[in-house]
Design a protein around this motif. Structure first.
Motif, short mmCIF file in Angstrom:
data_model
loop_
_atom_site.label_atom_id
_atom_site.label_comp_id
_atom_site.label_asym_id
_atom_site.label_seq_id
_atom_site.Cartn_x
_atom_site.Cartn_y
_atom_site.Cartn_z
N THR A 298 0.73 -1.31 -0.12
CA THR A 298 0.07 -0.16 -0.04
C THR A 298 0.79 1.17 0.07
N GLN A 299 1.74 1.29 0.97
CA GLN A 299 2.83 2.38 1.14
C GLN A 299 3.58 2.61 -0.38
N ILE A 300 3.93 1.71 -0.83
CA ILE A 300 4.72 1.79 -2.18
C ILE A 300 3.87 2.37 -3.40
N GLU A 301 2.56 1.63 -3.40
CA GLU A 301 1.80 2.01 -4.53
C GLU A 301 1.32 3.66 -4.28
N ARG A 302 1.34 4.13 -3.37
CA ARG A 302 0.97 5.56 -2.85
C ARG A 302 2.25 6.43 -3.37
N ALA A 303 3.44 5.83 -3.17
CA ALA A 303 4.49 6.70 -3.67
C ALA A 303 4.79 6.43 -5.03
N ALA A 304 4.72 5.30 -5.34
CA ALA A 304 5.06 5.04 -6.80
C ALA A 304 3.89 4.18 -7.54
N PRO A 305 2.85 4.87 -7.86
CA PRO A 305 1.89 3.95 -8.61
C PRO A 305 2.20 3.22 -9.62
N ARG B 255 -3.74 8.26 5.93
CA ARG B 255 -2.83 7.38 5.03
C ARG B 255 -2.26 8.15 4.11
N ALA B 256 -2.87 9.17 3.63
CA ALA B 256 -2.14 10.12 2.57
C ALA B 256 -1.02 11.04 3.48
N ASN B 257 -0.98 11.06 4.61
CA ASN B 257 -0.03 11.87 5.47
C ASN B 257 0.76 11.06 6.36
#
Length: 360
Positions: free
Chosen positions: A199-206, A328-330
């Protein structure tokens, strides 16, 4: 409708909060030392303890016989107060919860688990059964206290501590009055770690998550299988290298392997005493839409299971007004606000726990 179905239907998702019972009065905290060898009739021969298990007992400030509760904290070097040296701020939710429960008429023990805080027990060569033995020693200590009703002793585990509470309940059986699972995952730690990382990587690097997570997943599974791995060869991401290095450190590798694969669902299915399953709806670590239903479904044969979702509580039981999407965004700023010492426990959470204990 069966009693189990009725209780499982009582899931709070934004409705009115139950009232908090009137406090019993001031509380008295006392530092204690628990000796597993003295408090348990038998002790696993392959477990080697330090000098003692250090803890804190909090009780109502008036005489009487009260229910007893053992609190087991979450993962990593989290101490009895739920503070961690890996995080610059201190949330102290374990201390706050213990004192809140004591103020409502319970005797609460929390302790530093093996290798954490003042507990000198080494993890090297141990298994996760070590945590069960420490929890059982704390339960036996409580039952021997003159102010505790030994027929009403509970164990409450937070986050990873819920797994240890489940495993302890499997051994304790009917000797326990009930089990409280606070922000506890219904998935293995392996699956939770992989889900959080993805989840974290997908947010940072879709679009790049699977390619970056796949070698990490392989390395983790190789480690679980007993193979030697090189964290730097497994992933180019420094944070993931550090995570693998901590898991594979020789001093804790055996314990880490056990933690990664222990199945909470298989364990909770065997519990026959009442169970309280709790999650905050603002929890960014344990998914309130996934894990409580998994746990409740696995425990469906138990006639007394209560699920409570606190609409405005986070992972450490504190009141949170931001939305889950905002949190989640922050994530980068979450560590500071998440553990800010000026934030208090969520009142609906305290009310639900106190109310459930009063009925059991």
């Amino acid at each position: 409708m069966s009693r189990a179905a009725v209780l499982l239907a009582l899931v709070a998702c934004g409705g009115a909060s139950p009232p908090i019972p009137a406090p019993a009065g001031p509380v008295t905290p006392t530092k204690i030392e628990i000796d597993p060898a003295a408090h348990l009739p038998t002790q696993a021969e392959d477990i080697v303890f330090g000098d003692h298990v250090p803890g804190t007992l909090v009780k109502p400030g008036k005489p009487g016989k009260f229910p007893g509760i053992v609190l087991f904290q979450g993962s990593g070097p989290t101490d009895r107060d739920w503070n961690s040296p890996l995080i610059t701020t201190r949330n102290g939710s374990g201390k706050l919860l213990a004192e809140a429960l004591a103020s409502h008429g319970a005797v609460v023990v929390r302790f530093d688990k093996a290798g954490v805080g003042a507990n000198t027990t080494k993890l090297e060569g141990q298994t996760i059964d070590l945590y069960v033995t420490e929890a059982r020693a704390a339960l036996a200590y409580l039952r021997a206290r003159p102010e505790v009703d030994p027929a009403h002793v509970f164990i409450a585990g937070h986050s990873e501590g819920g797994l240890h509470a489940i495993r302890t309940a499997d051994v304790e059986g009917k000797a326990l009055a009930g089990v409280l699972l606070l922000s506890t995952t219904g998935r293995t730690l392996r699956d939770i770690v992989l889900a959080q990382i993805t989840t974290q990587i997908e947010r940072a690097a879709p679009g790049q998550a699977e390619a970056l997570v796949a070698p990490f997943r392989t390395a983790m599974d190789d480690f679980i299988a007993g193979k030697t791995i090189d964290p730097k060869a497994a992933t180019p991401i420094p944070g993931l290298q550090q995570l693998l290095a901590s898991l594979t450190a020789p001093g804790s590798a055996t314990v880490a392997r056990g933690l990664l694969v222990a199945d909470p669902l298989a364990g909770i299915a065997k519990i026959t005493v009442p169970i309280f399953i709790y999650n905050g709806e603002k929890d960014v670590q344990v998914d309130p839409t996934i894990d409580p239903p998994l746990l409740a479904n696995a425990a469906k044969a138990n006639p007394d299971v209560t699920v409570f979702l606190a609409p405005e509580a986070d992972h450490v039981l504190k009141h949170e007004t931001q939305s889950l999407d905002e949190l989640r965004a922050n994530l980068a700023a979450l560590e500071v606000s998440y553990n800010s010492p000026d934030r208090g426990l969520d009142e609906a959470t305290v009310a639900a726990i106190v109310g459930w204990l009063a009925k059991h």
